[in-house]
Scaffold this active site. Sequence first.
Site, PDB file in Angstrom:
ATOM      1  NE  ARG A   1      -2.771 -47.405 -29.356  1.00 54.50           N
ATOM      2  CZ  ARG A   1      -3.265 -48.520 -28.960  1.00 54.50           C
ATOM      3  NH1 ARG A   1      -4.043 -48.604 -28.083  1.00 54.50           N
ATOM      4  NH2 ARG A   1      -3.083 -49.646 -30.081  1.00 54.50           N
TER       5      ARG A   1
ATOM      6  CE1 TYR B   1      12.048 -28.612 -20.438  1.00 58.38           C
ATOM      7  CE2 TYR B   1      11.651 -31.085 -20.727  1.00 58.38           C
ATOM      8  CZ  TYR B   1      10.943 -29.684 -20.206  1.00 58.38           C
ATOM      9  OH  TYR B   1       9.784 -29.764 -19.699  1.00 58.38           O
TER      10      TYR B   1
ATOM     11  CG  ASP C   1      14.294 -30.192 -27.246  1.00 56.56           C
ATOM     12  OD1 ASP C   1      13.603 -29.485 -28.204  1.00 56.56           O
ATOM     13  OD2 ASP C   1      14.053 -30.561 -26.377  1.00 56.56           O
TER      14      ASP C   1
ATOM     15  CE  LYS D   1       7.964 -25.585 -23.035  1.00 58.16           C
ATOM     16  NZ  LYS D   1       9.223 -26.146 -23.046  1.00 58.16           N
TER      17      LYS D   1
HETATM   18  C1  LIG Z   1       9.305 -27.589 -22.661  1.00 52.79           C
HETATM   19  C2  LIG Z   1      10.732 -28.397 -23.438  1.00 52.79           C
HETATM   20  C3  LIG Z   1      10.460 -29.829 -23.544  1.00 52.79           C
HETATM   21  C4  LIG Z   1       9.004 -30.578 -22.894  1.00 52.79           C
HETATM   22  O1  LIG Z   1       7.739 -30.002 -23.405  1.00 52.79           O
HETATM   23  P1  LIG Z   1       6.548 -30.459 -22.760  1.00 52.79           P
HETATM   24  O2  LIG Z   1       5.486 -30.439 -23.792  1.00 52.79           O
HETATM   25  O3  LIG Z   1       6.506 -29.393 -21.495  1.00 52.79           O
HETATM   26  O4  LIG Z   1       6.609 -31.729 -22.375  1.00 52.79           O
HETATM   27  C5  LIG Z   1      11.276 -30.506 -23.953  1.00 52.79           C
HETATM   28  N1  LIG Z   1      12.270 -29.629 -24.684  1.00 52.79           N
HETATM   29  C6  LIG Z   1      12.423 -28.358 -24.617  1.00 52.79           C
HETATM   30  C7  LIG Z   1      13.644 -27.758 -24.919  1.00 52.79           C
HETATM   31  C8  LIG Z   1      11.775 -27.572 -23.773  1.00 52.79           C
HETATM   32  O5  LIG Z   1      11.772 -26.375 -23.516  1.00 52.79           O
END
Ligand SMILES: *Cc1c(COP(=O)(O)O)cnc(C)c1O
Length: 398
Positions: A63, A116, A188, A213
């Site tokens: 982990r 988000y 982010d 993404k």
């Molecule tokens: C998709 C996304 C997230 C979350 O990511 P996941 O891997 O789907 O949990 C966080 N911030 C932004 C800007 C996103 O587009």
Amino acid sequence: MRQMSSDKNSSRPHAPATRAVHSGRAPHDNFGFVNPPVYRGSTVLFPTVEKLWNRDQAYTYGRTCTPTVKSLQDAIADIEGGATTELTASGYQAVSTAILAFVKAGDHILMVDNVYQPTRKFCDYLLARLGVETTYYDPLIGAGIADLIRPNTRLIFTESPGSQTFEVQDIPAIARVARERDLWLLMDNTWASPLYFRPFEHGVDVSIQAATKYIVGHADAMLGAITCNERAAKYIAMAKDQLGVCPGSEETFLGMRGLRTLPTRLAQHHRAGLEIARWLEGRPEVARVLHPALESHPQHELWKRDFLGASGLFGVVLKPVSDKAVAAMLDGLELFGMGFSWGGYESLVIPFDARSYRTATDWQPEGPTLRLHIGLEDVNDLRADLEAGFERLNAAAD
Ligand SMILES: *Cc1c(COP(=O)(O)O)cnc(C)c1O
């Protein structure tokens, strides 16, 4: 396995594209194979009691870390320009872990209004339950953020461009305030990826990637990354450890696989996205295109100053038209899929309604709003698909 930075022995720092190819792997520690193997594991054995008592070896528990996880962590830290990276099981978990690393009951945080949506939910429910208060602020606030700071404010959370509506924040201006007032600055940075915005050069302490993404890039795994400067690193490492955050081995490998081609894919997402965005701007059905690299975008100058490129994700505001007409357009698309995640090789579209959740700012679009992700298909094919969509929209309009 050695800690790998791609310019270890080089007289000049390598460009990000070179780092994406070379960082985080050491083929000759691995029989010459180009890619590091996937270590799957929970138990890690110790050769002696003494080593076990002292935890005296590089890896001690599945982990905590594996060589596979360390490879990708080192590579992302190197490419994004941070001191350390911690991987998480999703982008959302990267957001929640990063915030929890810095707050305690009685604290207050500042959260951008176009964040988000699940991040908003995290603040409104879980953080509220733990006694941490959130104030949402206008993404265009810049240095004005200083007026919202209270004695118990701990951190400022940014996302730029923001989800769905794509306003660009003045990160350096906010960073100056954060530094002056001794607050943590989190960002982010998913839209730009580690390549098109350099968070640590703009004063950010902690950069979050939904690696799901563009880093994974093929819509086949969930993964997150939290990259930190020196002063934030120990807080993030502790939170990750105490929350038991642990990415999957296969997912980590897929993240590594995706990262190698990230610069090439992003360049194409940038080019094709901008071409489609410009074309959409000229369509009679379109009121506005929300793409920071377009001259018409209200924060285009900020984007030009701070960003090195654009990804393939942007918004479109249509002129007033019925929901039925929008459905006729979207339901018949052949190449654009409808789904929430993005950053894969394929094109996507969703309708969205940002009016429904904002609290600090008034978002009043002229008509229905769409979010597009332009994938790696041929641009002419994508345009033809959208063109046929507009024909259906017009035919179904009252
Ligand atoms: C998709 C996304 C997230 C979350 O990511 P996941 O891997 O789907 O949990 C966080 N911030 C932004 C800007 C996103 O587009």
